[in-house]
Design a protein around this motif. Structure first.
Motif, PDB file in Angstrom:
ATOM      1  N   MET A  97      27.347   6.484  10.308  1.00  0.00           N
ATOM      2  CA  MET A  97      26.527   5.596  11.097  1.00  0.00           C
ATOM      3  C   MET A  97      27.295   5.181  12.347  1.00  0.00           C
ATOM      4  O   MET A  97      28.456   4.805  12.274  1.00  0.00           O
ATOM      5  N   ASN A  98      26.625   5.245  13.499  1.00  0.00           N
ATOM      6  CA  ASN A  98      27.186   4.759  14.754  1.00  0.00           C
ATOM      7  C   ASN A  98      26.503   3.455  15.119  1.00  0.00           C
ATOM      8  O   ASN A  98      25.310   3.290  14.883  1.00  0.00           O
ATOM      9  N   ILE A  99      27.257   2.547  15.685  1.00  0.00           N
ATOM     10  CA  ILE A  99      26.688   1.292  16.149  1.00  0.00           C
ATOM     11  C   ILE A  99      27.366   0.934  17.465  1.00  0.00           C
ATOM     12  O   ILE A  99      28.567   1.194  17.639  1.00  0.00           O
ATOM     13  N   ALA A 100      26.587   0.390  18.408  1.00  0.00           N
ATOM     14  CA  ALA A 100      27.130   0.044  19.721  1.00  0.00           C
ATOM     15  C   ALA A 100      26.376  -1.153  20.271  1.00  0.00           C
ATOM     16  O   ALA A 100      25.196  -1.346  19.967  1.00  0.00           O
ATOM     17  N   LEU A 101      27.046  -1.944  21.058  1.00  0.00           N
ATOM     18  CA  LEU A 101      26.412  -3.063  21.731  1.00  0.00           C
ATOM     19  C   LEU A 101      25.498  -2.516  22.814  1.00  0.00           C
ATOM     20  O   LEU A 101      25.902  -1.666  23.609  1.00  0.00           O
ATOM     21  N   GLN A 102      24.251  -2.993  22.858  1.00  0.00           N
ATOM     22  CA  GLN A 102      23.297  -2.501  23.838  1.00  0.00           C
ATOM     23  C   GLN A 102      22.958  -3.536  24.905  1.00  0.00           C
ATOM     24  O   GLN A 102      22.812  -3.197  26.071  1.00  0.00           O
ATOM     25  N   TYR A 103      22.799  -4.816  24.508  1.00  0.00           N
ATOM     26  CA  TYR A 103      22.436  -5.871  25.448  1.00  0.00           C
ATOM     27  C   TYR A 103      23.356  -7.070  25.302  1.00  0.00           C
ATOM     28  O   TYR A 103      23.740  -7.433  24.196  1.00  0.00           O
ATOM     29  N   CYS A 104      23.649  -7.696  26.410  1.00  0.00           N
ATOM     30  CA  CYS A 104      24.386  -8.949  26.461  1.00  0.00           C
ATOM     31  C   CYS A 104      23.563  -9.880  27.347  1.00  0.00           C
ATOM     32  O   CYS A 104      23.212  -9.515  28.462  1.00  0.00           O
ATOM     33  N   HIS A 105      23.217 -11.059  26.837  1.00  0.00           N
ATOM     34  CA  HIS A 105      22.345 -11.974  27.574  1.00  0.00           C
ATOM     35  C   HIS A 105      23.146 -13.036  28.323  1.00  0.00           C
ATOM     36  O   HIS A 105      24.105 -13.585  27.786  1.00  0.00           O
ATOM     37  N   ILE A 106      22.712 -13.308  29.547  1.00  0.00           N
ATOM     38  CA  ILE A 106      23.288 -14.373  30.354  1.00  0.00           C
ATOM     39  C   ILE A 106      22.132 -15.261  30.800  1.00  0.00           C
ATOM     40  O   ILE A 106      21.166 -14.787  31.398  1.00  0.00           O
ATOM     41  N   THR A 107      22.228 -16.547  30.497  1.00  0.00           N
ATOM     42  CA  THR A 107      21.197 -17.499  30.887  1.00  0.00           C
ATOM     43  C   THR A 107      21.473 -17.967  32.310  1.00  0.00           C
ATOM     44  O   THR A 107      22.603 -18.369  32.626  1.00  0.00           O
ATOM     45  N   VAL A 108      20.451 -17.895  33.160  1.00  0.00           N
ATOM     46  CA  VAL A 108      20.586 -18.251  34.574  1.00  0.00           C
ATOM     47  C   VAL A 108      19.420 -19.136  35.010  1.00  0.00           C
ATOM     48  O   VAL A 108      18.352 -19.109  34.397  1.00  0.00           O
ATOM     49  N   ASN A 109      19.627 -19.900  36.059  1.00  0.00           N
ATOM     50  CA  ASN A 109      18.560 -20.743  36.584  1.00  0.00           C
ATOM     51  C   ASN A 109      17.575 -19.980  37.455  1.00  0.00           C
ATOM     52  O   ASN A 109      16.386 -20.252  37.436  1.00  0.00           O
ATOM     53  N   ASP A 110      18.068 -19.045  38.242  1.00  0.00           N
ATOM     54  CA  ASP A 110      17.243 -18.337  39.211  1.00  0.00           C
ATOM     55  C   ASP A 110      17.576 -16.845  39.140  1.00  0.00           C
ATOM     56  O   ASP A 110      18.633 -16.424  39.611  1.00  0.00           O
ATOM     57  N   PRO A 111      16.674 -16.036  38.590  1.00  0.00           N
ATOM     58  CA  PRO A 111      16.958 -14.601  38.467  1.00  0.00           C
ATOM     59  C   PRO A 111      17.252 -13.911  39.805  1.00  0.00           C
ATOM     60  O   PRO A 111      18.118 -13.044  39.864  1.00  0.00           O
ATOM     61  N   ASP A 112      16.569 -14.308  40.882  1.00  0.00           N
ATOM     62  CA  ASP A 112      16.818 -13.662  42.176  1.00  0.00           C
ATOM     63  C   ASP A 112      18.218 -13.959  42.690  1.00  0.00           C
ATOM     64  O   ASP A 112      18.934 -13.064  43.125  1.00  0.00           O
ATOM     65  N   GLU A 113      18.606 -15.227  42.637  1.00  0.00           N
ATOM     66  CA  GLU A 113      19.934 -15.627  43.092  1.00  0.00           C
ATOM     67  C   GLU A 113      21.018 -14.959  42.227  1.00  0.00           C
ATOM     68  O   GLU A 113      22.026 -14.467  42.742  1.00  0.00           O
TER      69      GLU A 113
END
Length: 136
Positions: free
Chosen positions: A1-17
């Motif tokens: 079985m292979n396993i890998a990190l796919q997503y890392c979340h960062i919480t932000v106030n303004d996605p454009d900035e």
């Protein structure tokens, strides 16, 4: 079985900035920009790690009002977990990010535990560290 990190979340106030910081200052590539329910999720990746994506999202995106409020409070305090990038040229990376106008927390220094690193705040106040492995 292979396993890998796919997503890392960062919480932000303004996605454009934040997109401008992570894409333009750090050099990540924008992958997806998804809107749903009045919120956005933006994914980015490094060309050197194309299978690992960073997801930028607002505190209330996909959360209850109470949970979003709690995330917003932590984001405002600047106490959400930091993110650490690695590079083969921390001094060059530092200059690129500094020239973008990002808040500098620490100029590049050689740490006693090995790496040379620096630190910034992203536009939402998250700490972003960039490190280079110690030379052998």
């Amino acid at each position: 079985m292979n396993i890998a990190l796919q997503y890392c979340h960062i919480t932000v106030n303004d996605p454009d900035e934040s997109l401008a910081f992570y894409r333009d200052a750090l050099g990540l590539e924008a992958r997806n920009d998804v809107a749903s329910g009045g919120f956005r999720w933006v994914t980015l990746a490094s060309p050197t790690q194309p299978d690992l994506e960073i997801v930028l999202s607002e505190p209330h995106a996909g959360r209850s009002q109470a949970d979003g409020d709690a995330m917003q409070a932590l984001l405002t305090k600047g106490v959400l977990p930091n993110i650490v990038f690695s590079t083969d040229d921390v001094d060059g990376a530092f200059e690129r990010v500094r020239s973008s106008g990002a808040e500098v927390l620490q100029e590049p220094i050689d740490q006693p535990w090995g790496p040379r690193d620096c630190a910034f705040r992203d536009p939402s106040g998250n700490m972003v560290r960039i490190q280079q492995a110690a030379k052998a």
